[in-house]
Design a protein around this motif. Structure first.
Motif, PDB file in Angstrom:
ATOM      1  N   TYR A  12      24.939  34.470  24.843  1.00 44.83           N
ATOM      2  CA  TYR A  12      24.556  33.254  24.125  1.00 44.83           C
ATOM      3  C   TYR A  12      23.110  33.396  23.672  1.00 44.83           C
ATOM      4  O   TYR A  12      22.269  33.911  24.407  1.00 44.83           O
ATOM      5  CB  TYR A  12      24.639  32.025  25.032  1.00 44.83           C
ATOM      6  CG  TYR A  12      25.951  31.294  25.000  1.00 44.83           C
ATOM      7  CD1 TYR A  12      26.312  30.525  23.898  1.00 44.83           C
ATOM      8  CD2 TYR A  12      26.811  31.357  26.079  1.00 44.83           C
ATOM      9  CE1 TYR A  12      27.517  29.837  23.885  1.00 44.83           C
ATOM     10  CE2 TYR A  12      28.015  30.665  26.072  1.00 44.83           C
ATOM     11  CZ  TYR A  12      28.362  29.904  24.963  1.00 44.83           C
ATOM     12  OH  TYR A  12      29.535  29.228  24.944  1.00 44.83           O
ATOM     13  N   GLU A  13      22.806  32.911  22.504  1.00 43.88           N
ATOM     14  CA  GLU A  13      21.425  32.795  22.050  1.00 43.88           C
ATOM     15  C   GLU A  13      21.163  31.320  21.825  1.00 43.88           C
ATOM     16  O   GLU A  13      21.725  30.712  20.913  1.00 43.88           O
ATOM     17  CB  GLU A  13      21.193  33.606  20.781  1.00 43.88           C
ATOM     18  CG  GLU A  13      21.309  35.115  21.016  1.00 43.88           C
ATOM     19  CD  GLU A  13      21.007  35.921  19.774  1.00 43.88           C
ATOM     20  OE1 GLU A  13      21.010  35.348  18.672  1.00 43.88           O
ATOM     21  OE2 GLU A  13      20.769  37.132  19.907  1.00 43.88           O
ATOM     22  N   PHE A  23      13.889  29.316  17.580  1.00 44.19           N
ATOM     23  CA  PHE A  23      15.224  29.893  17.697  1.00 44.19           C
ATOM     24  C   PHE A  23      15.423  31.085  16.783  1.00 44.19           C
ATOM     25  O   PHE A  23      14.780  31.233  15.749  1.00 44.19           O
ATOM     26  CB  PHE A  23      16.294  28.845  17.362  1.00 44.19           C
ATOM     27  CG  PHE A  23      16.133  28.186  16.010  1.00 44.19           C
ATOM     28  CD1 PHE A  23      16.617  28.779  14.855  1.00 44.19           C
ATOM     29  CD2 PHE A  23      15.506  26.958  15.899  1.00 44.19           C
ATOM     30  CE1 PHE A  23      16.478  28.167  13.629  1.00 44.19           C
ATOM     31  CE2 PHE A  23      15.362  26.335  14.667  1.00 44.19           C
ATOM     32  CZ  PHE A  23      15.851  26.945  13.529  1.00 44.19           C
ATOM     33  N   LYS A  24      16.328  31.927  17.230  1.00 43.43           N
ATOM     34  CA  LYS A  24      16.914  32.948  16.380  1.00 43.43           C
ATOM     35  C   LYS A  24      18.187  32.371  15.788  1.00 43.43           C
ATOM     36  O   LYS A  24      18.460  32.499  14.600  1.00 43.43           O
ATOM     37  CB  LYS A  24      17.205  34.204  17.203  1.00 43.43           C
ATOM     38  CG  LYS A  24      17.770  35.360  16.402  1.00 43.43           C
ATOM     39  CD  LYS A  24      17.978  36.576  17.294  1.00 43.43           C
ATOM     40  CE  LYS A  24      18.583  37.739  16.509  1.00 43.43           C
ATOM     41  NZ  LYS A  24      18.848  38.907  17.397  1.00 43.43           N
ATOM     42  N   ASN A  34      12.837  35.055  26.703  1.00 48.32           N
ATOM     43  CA  ASN A  34      12.628  35.112  25.262  1.00 48.32           C
ATOM     44  C   ASN A  34      12.685  33.689  24.724  1.00 48.32           C
ATOM     45  O   ASN A  34      13.715  33.020  24.822  1.00 48.32           O
ATOM     46  CB  ASN A  34      13.709  35.973  24.599  1.00 48.32           C
ATOM     47  CG  ASN A  34      13.454  36.181  23.112  1.00 48.32           C
ATOM     48  OD1 ASN A  34      12.978  35.296  22.414  1.00 48.32           O
ATOM     49  ND2 ASN A  34      13.787  37.361  22.617  1.00 48.32           N
ATOM     50  N   THR A  41      15.656  32.838  22.305  1.00 50.08           N
ATOM     51  CA  THR A  41      17.077  32.990  22.650  1.00 50.08           C
ATOM     52  C   THR A  41      17.462  32.439  24.017  1.00 50.08           C
ATOM     53  O   THR A  41      18.651  32.342  24.319  1.00 50.08           O
ATOM     54  CB  THR A  41      17.477  34.483  22.629  1.00 50.08           C
ATOM     55  OG1 THR A  41      16.686  35.202  23.587  1.00 50.08           O
ATOM     56  CG2 THR A  41      17.263  35.087  21.253  1.00 50.08           C
ATOM     57  N   ASP A  42      16.502  32.048  24.853  1.00 48.59           N
ATOM     58  CA  ASP A  42      16.820  31.714  26.240  1.00 48.59           C
ATOM     59  C   ASP A  42      16.903  30.222  26.541  1.00 48.59           C
ATOM     60  O   ASP A  42      17.017  29.830  27.707  1.00 48.59           O
ATOM     61  CB  ASP A  42      15.812  32.378  27.188  1.00 48.59           C
ATOM     62  CG  ASP A  42      16.127  33.852  27.397  1.00 48.59           C
ATOM     63  OD1 ASP A  42      17.318  34.217  27.312  1.00 48.59           O
ATOM     64  OD2 ASP A  42      15.196  34.643  27.621  1.00 48.59           O
TER      65      ASP A  42
END
Length: 784
Positions: free
Chosen positions: A12-13, A30-31, A260, A263-264
């Protein structure tokens, strides 16, 4: 096939949220723009719509619906597909759809196996949440939480049945049934979902008719972008600060790997007061729009790039314009087209070759002057190894081609630089943008001719940053002026006065003549090589005797120089400022600091002035209180830092002087206020640091280039450039009863003061002013 680890920890991102004090989301890093929801957080209407439409036997199968599979095979998929929600989840995670029948059949078998494994490892509720968190709803909305905000401008928990049906309907195909792209198709699909909900008993017939007849409302559609929304400059600052923080070994995941921010799924809790930030941005737009209108009026028919400039200055300004063009995406694309091939070949063949623009300029110079590279080495501009690389490039077979391509690039770029094209530019009237036909050169000039602002508000007791504005528009002007260093002008003078009051126990009522004071060349206390006799900002001296507080109010340079002479060195002032947590390295060892020559940031001054507002106690500003990961584990907690910087009895004397300085605007407010303006040479910078007992506001206004300025003191002083923002903001804050702001708070006044503040008493004691001490006299501690 995925391994056990992948099944138990599917990839998951998740976007990290930047959160204001009352829980409002300021923005995300966010990515992929996904917000994580647990099943308990999901709107039940979404769950009902999902099960009714996609998998009515979801709670009775173990990942594969054999009854549905048989039906799909018998009717060739005409009466519904066979994939369960769990199978669809498996497909989202681990398989990419293939057009080949054989490959697709194999993928289907993989999805079955993975679905069964999912059902063994997760509860039904977890699978539903994973599915709705995973799905891509287009427009950068990953997961149902972000989709609700994007399409309907609301939290998913507030969706009604018709809105929930729209989002669940998109699961079949987010493009074909997208209400923004194809509203008719979206309506049809919504009806199918609602009908399924009626069929499965989730809606009555009356409810079905009610919701199926409603129109789709897209008026609140808003695709989230990093440079839009509230506090964009602050969010950018927080992202960089958190990225740096997470490099520290102290802040690691339980498995020891780095977090990160993109993404985290971190929750970054900040000190920003959402309502105050909104008020600050509104006050900024109002003030800066009026200021910009005045600027364009003043400069109508004049060219800032040649105004009051000799040939050397004109060349510098012209070069600055072209440098801005070379940094644009337009030029970078041209450079890649013309230079990419030859530069790649050179870098492949010659070790450590570097061919940025500056390198090419040096190569041209070295071709003309054989001694040029040796000169650069002697100056320390380049190393001898770099010089050897340059020589190798000049000897290579590629040099002639590189020159040819460079000349071709310059020819095309120079033409494009002045050729009008259709483009969007910033529009100060709306605070947005407008379409124009303009050359790249003129667009750069247009944007550079906008005044900028950097302002920050800090609670002096807690150190919490309440608002942060780094410029007038983050999309077009991303440089953050809250943290940029500029000359601070007279906002520095309270530090000089404060040092004198503390070191000399001098009263604000003490009188000094407004005349020219000089620090002589070779004075052992200051070590100047030439005599320094600065003038006042208007170039005049009145000759009259002014009290210190009058001198501070009128920003008389003469009084500041006088005090510096009496202090005997700059070190006392530098130490005073360092005690207020300003980096001492930023303060030059020169007496001119008494006029405000140090280059500091709005953040620096806000930090320093917290001591004045907080009874002499300095509080270091903070803007992140704590950070948690997606599981709620706290990974960082801020520790407030306070330090007793100024004796309270002396501190109040400084505050009282700054209250006197702010009298001109004080009657407008219920709050007790104090503050100081600042203006630098040629009106390049306008400052105002204003404060109440519970808010310090530090504001800078000016142009990014030094020639973007006003031409007179009347237009370019801090009282006009920066102070109106403070006034507009405080007016808004005092009128908003929902903001946690105590307008009845007053500065702490100690029972005993070190010096006399009542000038009538001071005059009486000192025999109607007493003997006025001359520049070389020593101060004596006042008996009173």
């Amino acid at each position: 096939m995925p391994d056990t680890q992948e099944l138990e920890n599917p990839p998951y991102e998740i976007a990290s949220e930047i959160i204001a004090t009352e829980g409002e989301t300021l923005g995300k890093a966010f990515k992929l723009n996904r917000e994580w929801l647990t099943f308990e957080q999901l709107n039940p209407k979404l769950v009902k719509a999902l099960i009714a439409t996609e998998d009515v036997r979801f709670y009775s199968h173990s990942g594969i619906d054999f009854r549905g599979t048989a039906r799909a095979l018998f009717f060739l998929g005409k009466k519904g597909g066979a994939s369960t929600i769990t199978q669809q989840l498996a497909k989202q995670f681990f398989t990419l759809r293939s057009s080949s029948f054989v490959r697709r059949s194999w993928q289907k078998l993989k999805e079955w196996v993975i679905a069964v494994e999912f059902e063994r490892r997760y509860t039904k509720e977890e699978i539903l949440a994973m599915y709705l968190n995973k799905y891509d709803f287009l427009y950068g909305a990953i997961g149902v939480s972000t989709a609700a905000k994007t399409y309907f401008g609301k939290n998913q928990k507030d969706l009604d049945y018709d809105e929930a049906a729209i989002l669940i309907g998109m699961l079949k195909n987010p493009f074909i049934y997208n209400p923004k792209i194809n509203q008719d198709k979206g309506l049809l699909r919504r009806s199918v979902v609602l009908k399924q909900m009626e069929k499965e008993g989730y809606l009555t017939s009356e409810e079905y008719l009610k919701y199926s007849r409603k129109k789709i409302d897209m008026s609140n559609f808003n695709r989230e972008m990093y440079n839009t929304g509230v506090a964009p400059y602050f969010r950018a600052e927080v992202v960089q600060w958190v990225k740096n923080l997470l490099e520290d070994d102290e802040y690691r995941k339980p498995d020891g790997t780095k977090y990160n921010i993109f993404t985290d799924g971190l929750k970054i809790h900040t000190t920003i007061d959402y309502k105050m930030q909104v008020h600050a941005e509104a006050a900024m737009r109002e003030h800066m729009m009026a200021l910009q209108r005045k600027y364009f009026t003043v400069w109508q028919g004049k060219d800032p790039w040649v105004f009051d400039a000799d040939d050397e200055k004109k060349a510098i300004r012209k070069s600055h314009l072209y440098e801005q063009f070379r940094q644009s995406q337009r030029f970078r694309d041209l450079r890649a087209h013309y230079m990419g091939g030859v530069t790649n070949r050179i870098m492949e063949e010659i070790d450590n070759a570097r061919l940025n623009d500056i390198d090419i300029f040096r190569l041209y110079d070295a071709e003309k002057d054989k001694a040029q590279l040796s000169k650069l080495v002697d100056q320390g501009t380049i190393t001898s190894d770099q010089a050897d690389v340059y020589k190798e490039i000049l000897r290579s077979e590629h040099w002639m081609l590189l020159k040819k391509q460079w000349n071709a690039l310059r020819k095309v770029a120079d033409k494009q630089f002045v050729t009008p094209v259709s483009m969007k530019v910033y529009d100060y009237v709306t605070g947005g943008e407008k379409m124009v036909k303009m050359s790249p050169r003129d667009s750069i000039r247009h944007h550079q001719m906008h005044m900028q602002i950097g302002t920050v508000g800090v609670d002096p007791k807690s150190g919490e940053v309440k608002f942060w504005i780094g410029g007038i528009n983050h999309k077009y002007f991303q440089y953050d002026h809250v943290t940029s260093n500029r000359q601070v002008g007279s906002t520095f003078k309270p530090f000089v006065y404060g040092t004198a009051i503390i070191d000399q126990a001098i009263s604000p009522c003490y009188k000094v003549q407004d005349i020219a004071y000089c620090i002589q060349a070779n004075d052992s206390d200051f070590g100047l090589t030439s005599t320094w006799c600065p003038s006042n900002s208007d170039g005049k001296f009145s000759g009259s005797f002014l009290t210190l507080k009058e001198g501070l109010k009128e920003s008389k340079n003469s009084i500041s120089v006088y005090l510096m002479k009496q202090l005997g060195s700059v070190e006392a002032v530098r130490n005073f400022v360092a005690n207020l947590k300003i980096d001492k390295k930023k303060i030059p060892e020169a007496p001119s600091i008494c006029l405000g020559t140090p280059e500091l940031s709005a953040f620096d001054l806000a930090s320093a002035y917290t001591a004045f507002a907080n009874n002499g106690i300095h509080t270091s500003p903070i803007y992140v209180t704590h950070i948690t990961d997606k599981n709620g584990r706290t990974i960082y907690t801020a520790i407030p830092e306070q330090k007793k910087a100024i004796n309270p009895s002396y501190n109040y004397v400084i505050v009282d002087m700054l209250k006197y300085v702010a009298e001109v605007i004080a009657k407008k407010f219920k709050s007790e206020i104090a503050g100081k303006t600042g203006t630098t040479n040629n009106y390049k910078d306008g400052w105002y640091v204003g404060f109440t007992p519970n808010l310090v506001v530090s504001t800078w206004v000016g142009g990014d280039a030094e020639w973007i300025r006003f031409n007179t003191l009347a237009d370019g002083q801090g009282a006009v450039m920066a102070r109106p923002f403070f006034e507009k903001l405080l007016t808004r804050v005092e009128r908003d009863p929902t903001i946690d702001f105590d307008e009845s708070a007053r500065f702490v006044k100690p029972e005993e003061l070190s010096v006399e503040l009542d000038c009538s008493k001071y005059d009486a004691i000192n025999q109607q002013g007493g003997p006025v001490k001359q520049p070389n006299d020593e101060f004596e501690e006042e008996d009173n």
